[in-house]
Design a protein around this motif. Structure first.
Motif, PDB file in Angstrom:
ATOM      1  N   GLY A  31      29.741 -95.838   1.746  1.00 15.66           N
ATOM      2  CA  GLY A  31      30.177 -97.196   2.082  1.00 15.66           C
ATOM      3  C   GLY A  31      31.067 -97.231   3.318  1.00 15.66           C
ATOM      4  N   GLY A  32      31.836 -96.143   3.529  1.00  6.84           N
ATOM      5  CA  GLY A  32      32.667 -96.066   4.730  1.00  6.84           C
ATOM      6  C   GLY A  32      31.804 -96.056   5.985  1.00  6.84           C
ATOM      7  N   VAL A  33      30.660 -95.381   5.879  1.00  6.00           N
ATOM      8  CA  VAL A  33      29.718 -95.329   7.013  1.00  6.00           C
ATOM      9  C   VAL A  33      29.140 -96.730   7.249  1.00  6.00           C
ATOM     10  CG1 VAL A  33      27.578 -94.287   7.871  1.00  6.00           C
ATOM     11  CG2 VAL A  33      29.184 -92.911   6.496  1.00  6.00           C
ATOM     12  N   ILE A  34      28.802 -97.423   6.162  1.00  6.52           N
ATOM     13  CA  ILE A  34      28.266 -98.795   6.284  1.00  6.52           C
ATOM     14  C   ILE A  34      29.300 -99.690   6.964  1.00  6.52           C
ATOM     15  CG2 ILE A  34      27.481-100.832   5.000  1.00  6.52           C
ATOM     16  CD1 ILE A  34      26.431 -98.921   2.814  1.00  6.52           C
ATOM     17  N   ARG A  35      30.558 -99.576   6.524  1.00 11.33           N
ATOM     18  CA  ARG A  35      31.615-100.408   7.118  1.00 11.33           C
ATOM     19  C   ARG A  35      31.760-100.115   8.609  1.00 11.33           C
ATOM     20  NH1 ARG A  35      35.341-103.240   3.853  1.00 11.33           N
ATOM     21  NH2 ARG A  35      36.931-103.085   5.477  1.00 11.33           N
ATOM     22  N   GLU A  36      31.697 -98.830   8.948  1.00  9.39           N
ATOM     23  CA  GLU A  36      31.847 -98.436  10.358  1.00  9.39           C
ATOM     24  C   GLU A  36      30.732 -99.067  11.203  1.00  9.39           C
ATOM     25  OE1 GLU A  36      32.000 -94.251  10.900  1.00  9.39           O
ATOM     26  OE2 GLU A  36      32.541 -94.408  13.017  1.00  9.39           O
ATOM     27  N   ARG A  37      29.493 -98.945  10.705  1.00 10.54           N
ATOM     28  CA  ARG A  37      28.351 -99.493  11.448  1.00 10.54           C
ATOM     29  C   ARG A  37      28.475-100.993  11.644  1.00 10.54           C
ATOM     30  NH1 ARG A  37      23.378 -96.308   8.450  1.00 10.54           N
ATOM     31  NH2 ARG A  37      23.870 -94.271   9.336  1.00 10.54           N
ATOM     32  N   LEU A  38      29.076-101.681  10.665  1.00 14.95           N
ATOM     33  CA  LEU A  38      29.197-103.139  10.742  1.00 14.95           C
ATOM     34  C   LEU A  38      30.487-103.585  11.433  1.00 14.95           C
ATOM     35  CD1 LEU A  38      27.881-104.017   7.173  1.00 14.95           C
ATOM     36  CD2 LEU A  38      26.690-104.347   9.353  1.00 14.95           C
ATOM     37  N   GLY A  39      31.287-102.605  11.837  1.00 21.94           N
ATOM     38  CA  GLY A  39      32.540-102.944  12.525  1.00 21.94           C
ATOM     39  C   GLY A  39      33.633-103.436  11.587  1.00 21.94           C
ATOM     40  N   LEU A  40      33.486-103.142  10.284  1.00 21.01           N
ATOM     41  CA  LEU A  40      34.542-103.517   9.334  1.00 21.01           C
ATOM     42  C   LEU A  40      35.598-102.411   9.345  1.00 21.01           C
ATOM     43  CD1 LEU A  40      32.173-104.628   6.428  1.00 21.01           C
ATOM     44  CD2 LEU A  40      33.704-106.151   7.683  1.00 21.01           C
ATOM     45  N   PRO A  41      36.875-102.762   9.453  1.00 16.14           N
ATOM     46  CA  PRO A  41      37.898-101.726   9.581  1.00 16.14           C
ATOM     47  C   PRO A  41      38.172-100.994   8.275  1.00 16.14           C
ATOM     48  CG  PRO A  41      38.915-103.885   9.474  1.00 16.14           C
ATOM     49  CD  PRO A  41      37.430-104.120   9.489  1.00 16.14           C
ATOM     50  N   GLY A  42      38.476 -99.695   8.397  1.00 17.79           N
ATOM     51  CA  GLY A  42      38.951 -98.904   7.269  1.00 17.79           C
ATOM     52  C   GLY A  42      37.868 -98.483   6.300  1.00 17.79           C
ATOM     53  N   PRO A  43      38.254 -97.609   5.356  1.00 22.01           N
ATOM     54  CA  PRO A  43      37.298 -97.056   4.397  1.00 22.01           C
ATOM     55  C   PRO A  43      37.027 -97.982   3.213  1.00 22.01           C
ATOM     56  CG  PRO A  43      39.471 -96.135   4.000  1.00 22.01           C
ATOM     57  CD  PRO A  43      39.615 -97.071   5.170  1.00 22.01           C
ATOM     58  N   VAL A  44      36.033 -97.608   2.390  1.00 22.49           N
ATOM     59  CA  VAL A  44      35.883 -98.224   1.063  1.00 22.49           C
ATOM     60  C   VAL A  44      36.908 -97.524   0.168  1.00 22.49           C
ATOM     61  CG1 VAL A  44      34.381 -98.518  -0.939  1.00 22.49           C
ATOM     62  CG2 VAL A  44      33.451 -98.819   1.370  1.00 22.49           C
ATOM     63  N   LEU A  45      37.790 -98.293  -0.422  1.00 21.78           N
ATOM     64  CA  LEU A  45      38.909 -97.734  -1.166  1.00 21.78           C
ATOM     65  C   LEU A  45      38.496 -97.331  -2.580  1.00 21.78           C
ATOM     66  CD1 LEU A  45      41.459-100.433   0.019  1.00 21.78           C
ATOM     67  CD2 LEU A  45      41.159 -98.113   0.941  1.00 21.78           C
ATOM     68  N   VAL A  46      39.063 -96.225  -3.049  1.00 18.77           N
ATOM     69  CA  VAL A  46      38.818 -95.762  -4.420  1.00 18.77           C
ATOM     70  C   VAL A  46      40.049 -96.108  -5.243  1.00 18.77           C
ATOM     71  CG1 VAL A  46      38.591 -93.693  -5.856  1.00 18.77           C
ATOM     72  CG2 VAL A  46      37.211 -93.943  -3.781  1.00 18.77           C
ATOM     73  N   THR A  47      39.865 -96.953  -6.256  1.00 21.20           N
ATOM     74  CA  THR A  47      41.014 -97.403  -7.046  1.00 21.20           C
ATOM     75  C   THR A  47      40.877 -96.971  -8.510  1.00 21.20           C
ATOM     76  OG1 THR A  47      40.215 -99.556  -7.831  1.00 21.20           O
ATOM     77  CG2 THR A  47      41.075 -99.479  -5.580  1.00 21.20           C
ATOM     78  N   GLY A  48      41.972 -97.154  -9.243  1.00 20.34           N
ATOM     79  CA  GLY A  48      41.975 -96.897 -10.675  1.00 20.34           C
ATOM     80  C   GLY A  48      42.866 -97.893 -11.362  1.00 20.34           C
ATOM     81  N   GLY A  49      42.538 -98.217 -12.596  1.00 23.96           N
ATOM     82  CA  GLY A  49      43.371 -99.146 -13.361  1.00 23.96           C
ATOM     83  C   GLY A  49      43.095 -98.984 -14.846  1.00 23.96           C
ATOM     84  N   SER A  50      44.060 -99.430 -15.644  1.00 19.43           N
ATOM     85  CA  SER A  50      43.935 -99.238 -17.095  1.00 19.43           C
ATOM     86  C   SER A  50      43.118-100.332 -17.762  1.00 19.43           C
ATOM     87  CB  SER A  50      45.320 -99.214 -17.729  1.00 19.43           C
ATOM     88  OG  SER A  50      45.942-100.487 -17.594  1.00 19.43           O
ATOM     89  N   ASP A  51      43.069-101.521 -17.160  1.00 18.08           N
ATOM     90  CA  ASP A  51      42.475-102.682 -17.847  1.00 18.08           C
ATOM     91  C   ASP A  51      43.274-102.965 -19.119  1.00 18.08           C
ATOM     92  OD1 ASP A  51      40.711-104.774 -18.102  1.00 18.08           O
ATOM     93  OD2 ASP A  51      38.913-103.535 -18.267  1.00 18.08           O
ATOM     94  N   TRP A  52      44.578-102.859 -18.989  1.00 19.41           N
ATOM     95  CA  TRP A  52      45.515-103.084 -20.105  1.00 19.41           C
ATOM     96  C   TRP A  52      45.382-104.512 -20.619  1.00 19.41           C
ATOM     97  CZ3 TRP A  52      50.564-105.696 -20.305  1.00 19.41           C
ATOM     98  CH2 TRP A  52      51.381-105.284 -21.364  1.00 19.41           C
ATOM     99  N   HIS A  53      45.348-104.659 -21.946  1.00 25.21           N
ATOM    100  CA  HIS A  53      45.305-105.984 -22.582  1.00 25.21           C
ATOM    101  C   HIS A  53      46.410-106.099 -23.644  1.00 25.21           C
ATOM    102  CE1 HIS A  53      41.305-106.328 -20.732  1.00 25.21           C
ATOM    103  NE2 HIS A  53      41.182-107.551 -21.174  1.00 25.21           N
ATOM    104  N   GLY A  54      47.520-105.327 -23.498  1.00 26.68           N
ATOM    105  CA  GLY A  54      48.536-105.310 -24.547  1.00 26.68           C
ATOM    106  C   GLY A  54      47.931-104.763 -25.818  1.00 26.68           C
ATOM    107  N   ALA A  55      48.149-105.486 -26.935  1.00 26.48           N
ATOM    108  CA  ALA A  55      47.605-105.037 -28.224  1.00 26.48           C
ATOM    109  C   ALA A  55      46.135-105.427 -28.383  1.00 26.48           C
ATOM    110  CB  ALA A  55      48.435-105.640 -29.360  1.00 26.48           C
ATOM    111  N   GLY A  56      45.566-106.079 -27.366  1.00 23.81           N
ATOM    112  CA  GLY A  56      44.188-106.562 -27.481  1.00 23.81           C
ATOM    113  C   GLY A  56      43.133-105.502 -27.303  1.00 23.81           C
TER     114      GLY A  56
END
Ligand code: AMP
Ligand code: FE
Ligand code: FE
Ligand code: ZN
Length: 323
Positions: A269-294
């Protein structure tokens, strides 16, 4: 603004880091940028979210309720009070063909008219859909009324309603033992009471959130338990070409093999962004999807690195709330 050479260097450095990272292991420290509160289907308030994030020593936290920014103000006040940075976001209900897709939108301008209209449409559709599901369920379980479901919404009309609130009404009525059982039985997508939520196309969400100055990350894209079909590589690449900023790789729903594939897509995706002139990389994120006690998900169980949060925020109209 960085110049083109710096951007290429930064992108290469980020890709190198993804390449050498173990897909099974996210960052050990950082931010949890996928969390729900009473403004959708979480069981804790925004203030409780922020307090727990601080107590767990997270570097920062995001509030990402479904299809709303209603909890932002309370979360921001709490973040300043307890002393932890806050990312304001939303988990946006969307689809791609027949596949249900959740998009995390961050730091957009909530006064943007197109974005506000898109959220309003989804919230209206959610209420109609939930009312119709309740009508169907009521024929078999008379205790399950619309009022009984509304009583489970922590913030009244400010709460984005969904199946979890119907689940809580089923539990309160003694019909189910918990949300898990309710989803496996009465609320199952394969059951007779289920109705899907009408939602915008994922590429449309990318465009609208970007138009409102925000950034988008596709949530739990490799989670086979929430869909009979997953986004294909080609669909993901179309979203990247539309301006998708990141992929939530580190999420308990994504099996390790999926995380590996998603990492590979992020590099490509970083290569795709570069070709299209979109700045920066495709970011890799993480999250818990916390719902409290749910849900059993523990706050901070999956994290996003500080560097990634900084790159994400640098693309956005709204700032991180700093204590
Ligand atoms: P809806 O968008 O109304 O169809 O409801 C889907 C929401 O229910 C998702 O946001 C999930 O967080 C939540 N959900 C799905 N399965 C479960 C489960 N087994 N227990 C608790 N919450 C669930
Ligand atoms: Fe949820
Ligand atoms: Fe989700
Ligand atoms: Zn979520």
């Amino acid at each position: 603004m960085t110049d083109a050479n710096n951007d290429a260097d930064d992108r290469e450095a980020y890709a190198d880091r993804i390449r050498s990272a173990d897909p099974a292991e996210g960052p050990a420290r950082g931010w949890d940028i996928h969390c729900h509160t009473t403004f959708s289907d979480g069981t804790r308030t925004p203030a409780q979210l922020v307090e727990e994030a601080r107590a767990r020593g997270l570097h920062g936290v995001a509030i990402t309720d479904h299809d709303t920014w209603n909890g932002w103000e309370e979360a921001a006040a709490a973040a300043r009070r307890v002393g932890i940075p806050l990312l304001r976001g939303t988990e946006v209900t969307a689809h791609c063909g027949r596949t249900s897709v959740h998009m995390l939108g961050y730091l957009y301008d909530p006064d943007d008219r197109e974005l506000a209209a898109m959220f309003a449409r989804t919230r209206r559709a959610r209420v109609e859909r939930a009312r119709e599901m309740v009508r169907r369920i009521n024929a078999e379980f008379p205790q399950i009324t619309w009022d009984a479901v509304c009583a489970q919404a922590g913030e009244g009309k400010e709460t984005t309603v969904g199946r979890p609130h119907i689940a809580d009404a089923l539990v309160a009525a003694g019909i189910c033992t918990g949300r898990d059982e309710a989803f496996a039985t009465v609320l199952s997508a394969r059951g007779p009471f289920y109705i899907p939520t009408p939602s915008p196309d994922a590429a449309e969400v990318v465009r609208v959130v970007k138009g409102a100055g925000g950034a988008t990350v596709v949530a739990h894209a490799g989670d086979p338990s929430r869909n009979s079909t997953l986004l294909t590589d080609a669909e993901l690449e179309k979203l990247i070409a539309a301006g998708l900023d990141g992929i939530e790789v580190h999420h308990r729903g994504n099996p390790v093999s999926q995380r590996r594939d998603l990492m590979r897509e992020a590099i490509w995706g970083g290569v795709i962004r570069e070709r299209l002139g979109l700045p920066g990389p495709v970011l890799v994120t993480g999250g818990s999807d916390w719902h409290g006690a749910g849900k059993p998900n523990v706050l901070g169980e999956n994290l996003t690195g500080d560097d990634t949060v900084a790159l994400l925020a640098a693309r956005c109209a709204l700032p991180i709330v700093e204590p």
